[in-house]
Write a protein that holds these residues in place. Structure first.
Motif, PDB file in Angstrom:
ATOM      1  N   LYS A 211       0.841  -1.186   0.000  1.00  0.00           N
ATOM      2  CA  LYS A 211       0.000   0.000   0.000  1.00  0.00           C
ATOM      3  C   LYS A 211       0.880   1.241   0.000  1.00  0.00           C
ATOM      4  N   SER A 212       0.623   2.164  -0.937  1.00  0.00           N
ATOM      5  CA  SER A 212       1.427   3.375  -1.058  1.00  0.00           C
ATOM      6  C   SER A 212       0.517   4.557  -1.386  1.00  0.00           C
ATOM      7  N   THR A 213       1.087   5.745  -1.330  1.00  0.00           N
ATOM      8  CA  THR A 213       0.355   6.955  -1.703  1.00  0.00           C
ATOM      9  C   THR A 213       1.237   7.813  -2.598  1.00  0.00           C
ATOM     10  N   GLU A 218      -4.171   6.924  -3.208  1.00  0.00           N
ATOM     11  CA  GLU A 218      -3.863   5.668  -2.532  1.00  0.00           C
ATOM     12  C   GLU A 218      -3.846   4.530  -3.548  1.00  0.00           C
ATOM     13  N   TYR A 220      -2.437   0.229  -4.393  1.00  0.00           N
ATOM     14  CA  TYR A 220      -1.884  -1.054  -3.980  1.00  0.00           C
ATOM     15  C   TYR A 220      -1.042  -1.544  -5.148  1.00  0.00           C
ATOM     16  N   GLY A 237      -6.629   2.468  -5.183  1.00  0.00           N
ATOM     17  CA  GLY A 237      -7.586   2.176  -4.133  1.00  0.00           C
ATOM     18  C   GLY A 237      -8.870   2.970  -4.299  1.00  0.00           C
TER      19      GLY A 237
END
Length: 280
Positions: A211-213, A218, A220, A237
């Motif tokens: 999971k990152s931003t 957001e 995956y 996301g």
């Protein structure tokens, strides 16, 4: 089945300036060429935005063409998930069936797996970036289907999705942007990984989806590489919009410099994807 006539050309899929940026980046980051596919879901249905024409070359001379295939590496996770789902269905099970019920007469190869978990946890149990699927998942598929793993995946996933160029060789799935678009745009399959894997991620520290931003978006993601090839799959996301990149490396760069191609490319493509989501 996805209608290939709906595919858009690269120049429609990517802004012209971004396309040129990607092309120019190959020499800097030690990459010969790549294929890019984008998938977007609208109102509960998956609509193909298209697959890019291949960009660059395979060896510095021969242009990449649509039929060229690349090893999927860590992104084989999605193929394995669908295969496991289909095998479980044969006996009335589902991916959320407690593992203990499914393997009551089997001996798992890794005793560290908690049998109170469900079957998705087998695929997420270890971080595997080579493209090799967990042996326990293979064992369950083979015992439930009464077929060897390669035959089952070829018949029930690749052939069923009309992925004509894709194949399994030396334990790894090889595919291309066009075939992956057919796979990821299958509504039945997209609901499996789009919901279960992301939901599972929220309760599992072992998830292979990271999971990152990026710029407030957001995502995956799962990526992997070896000495010759690399791949990246990103799910935005909340939107189920997806990005797939398959690329071939050159011999000009080593180590961290090669990895920087993905680090450079991801935020640019994710920014573009987020704009497409806003436009829908």
């Amino acid at each position: 089945m996805t209608d290939s006539s709906k595919f858009r050309k690269t120049i429609d899929l990517l802004p012209g300036d971004l396309y040129v940026e990607i092309l120019k980046s190959f020499r800097k980051f030690g990459v010969f060429g790549c294929q890019i596919a984008i998938i977007r879901e609208i109102d509960g249905e998956v609509e193909p935005l298209g697959v890019s024409y291949p960009i660059g070359t395979l060896d510095g001379k021969t242009d990449v063409v649509g039929e060229d295939i690349f090893p999927l590496g860590g992104s084989t996770l999605f193929i394995a998930l669908v295969a496991l789902h289909k095998a479980l269905e044969l006996k009335g099970y589902s991916l959320t069936t407690p593992l203990k019920e499914v393997v009551s007469e089997m001996t798992l190869l890794d005793n560290g797996i908690d049998e109170t978990k469900n079957c998705v946890d087998i695929l997420n149990h270890k971080k595997c970036t080579s493209g090799e699927i967990d042996e326990n998942a293979k064992k369950i598929i083979e015992q439930l289907s009464k077929k060897d793993y390669v035959t089952f995946v070829q018949e029930e996933v690749l052939t069923a999705c009309n992925m004509k160029c894709s194949k399994i060789e030396q334990g790894k799935v090889w595919s291309n942007g066009r075939d992956l678009l057919k796979f990821h745009c299958n509504p039945q399959f997209s609901k499996l990984y789009g919901h279960i894997l992301i939901e599972d991620h929220q309760s599992s520290s072992q998830s292979r989806l990271v999971k990152s931003t990026y710029a407030g978006v957001e995502v995956y993601e799962i990526e992997s590489e070896d000495d010759q090839y690399g791949n990246l799959t990103v799910i935005l996301g909340g939107h189920r919009t997806q990005l797939i990149v398959l690329y071939k490396k050159s011999d000009g760069k080593q180590g961290r410099e090669k990895e920087d191609f993905v680090a450079w490319l991801k935020p640019r493509l994710i920014e573009h994807l987020s704009k497409l989501v806003v436009q829908q």
